[in-house]
Design a protein around this motif. Structure first.
Motif, short mmCIF file in Angstrom:
data_model
loop_
_atom_site.label_atom_id
_atom_site.label_comp_id
_atom_site.label_asym_id
_atom_site.label_seq_id
_atom_site.Cartn_x
_atom_site.Cartn_y
_atom_site.Cartn_z
N GLU A 7 -3.05 0.14 0.22
CA GLU A 7 -2.26 -0.25 -0.94
C GLU A 7 -3.08 0.04 -2.18
OE1 GLU A 7 -1.65 -4.28 0.38
OE2 GLU A 7 0.23 -3.75 1.35
N LEU A 8 -2.45 0.68 -3.15
CA LEU A 8 -3.16 1.15 -4.34
C LEU A 8 -2.39 0.81 -5.60
CD1 LEU A 8 -3.82 4.75 -3.00
CD2 LEU A 8 -5.55 2.97 -3.26
N GLU A 39 5.13 4.69 0.20
CA GLU A 39 6.18 3.97 -0.53
C GLU A 39 5.68 3.69 -1.94
OE1 GLU A 39 8.37 -0.40 -0.46
OE2 GLU A 39 6.93 0.10 1.10
N LEU A 40 6.49 4.01 -2.92
CA LEU A 40 6.23 3.60 -4.29
C LEU A 40 6.83 2.20 -4.42
CD1 LEU A 40 5.24 4.18 -7.18
CD2 LEU A 40 7.46 5.24 -7.61
N VAL A 41 5.97 1.20 -4.32
CA VAL A 41 6.43 -0.19 -4.30
C VAL A 41 7.00 -0.59 -5.65
CG1 VAL A 41 5.71 -2.59 -3.92
CG2 VAL A 41 4.75 -0.76 -2.50
N SER A 42 6.31 -0.17 -6.72
CA SER A 42 6.83 -0.44 -8.06
C SER A 42 6.30 0.59 -9.04
CB SER A 42 6.47 -1.85 -8.53
OG SER A 42 5.08 -1.96 -8.75
N ARG A 43 7.10 0.83 -10.06
CA ARG A 43 6.74 1.75 -11.14
C ARG A 43 7.19 1.10 -12.43
NH1 ARG A 43 9.00 7.93 -12.08
NH2 ARG A 43 7.82 8.34 -14.00
N ALA A 44 6.21 0.65 -13.21
CA ALA A 44 6.51 -0.01 -14.48
C ALA A 44 6.12 0.93 -15.61
CB ALA A 44 5.73 -1.32 -14.59
N PHE A 61 0.62 3.21 1.59
CA PHE A 61 0.57 4.32 2.55
C PHE A 61 0.20 3.75 3.91
CE2 PHE A 61 0.22 6.67 -1.37
CZ PHE A 61 0.90 7.85 -1.11
N PRO A 62 0.70 4.35 5.00
CA PRO A 62 0.40 3.81 6.33
C PRO A 62 -1.06 3.98 6.75
CG PRO A 62 1.70 5.81 6.51
CD PRO A 62 1.63 5.46 5.05
N GLY A 63 -1.80 4.83 6.07
CA GLY A 63 -3.20 5.04 6.40
C GLY A 63 -3.79 6.14 5.55
N GLN A 64 -5.08 6.39 5.75
CA GLN A 64 -5.80 7.39 4.95
C GLN A 64 -5.24 8.79 5.17
OE1 GLN A 64 -8.30 6.53 2.65
NE2 GLN A 64 -7.85 8.62 1.98
#
Length: 99
Positions: A7-8, A39-44, A61-64
């Motif tokens: 998660e980034l 997944e783009l969880v949020s975009r502000a 992302f599910p992994g590296q």
């Protein structure tokens, strides 16, 4: 064994006068994220006032391997010139997404 999810958070600042170009570039590259299992969880979107970012994204992302595939996507890399003309800075760092 399955990879650990990643998660980034990404803070983006536009070059002066290039705010719309930054948004257009991000429209293109964020559309590629799901193709790599991300997944783009949020975009502000902000106004960048007082040094604040123009956009703040949270990704999962599910992994590296999935993240690496997105970063190396030839369509994303082909937009480097567009990115360089619009983006002043990008700060990307790991986060933990909580409900």
């Amino acid at each position: 064994m399955a990879e650990a999810p990643i998660e980034l958070c990404c803070l983006l600042r536009a070059l002066p006068g290039a705010e719309e170009a930054l948004h257009a570039y991000e429209d293109k590259v964020t559309a590629l994220v799901p193709e790599h299992g991300g997944e783009l969880v949020s975009r502000a979107v902000g106004d960048g006032a007082d040094g604040a970012p123009h956009e703040v994204h949270v990704y999962r992302f599910p992994g590296q391997a999935a993240l690496d595939a997105y970063m190396a996507d030839p369509r994303r890399l082909a937009l480097a010139e567009e990115r360089d003309a619009a983006v002043a800075s990008t700060v990307l760092f790991p986060v933990a997404i909580r409900p």
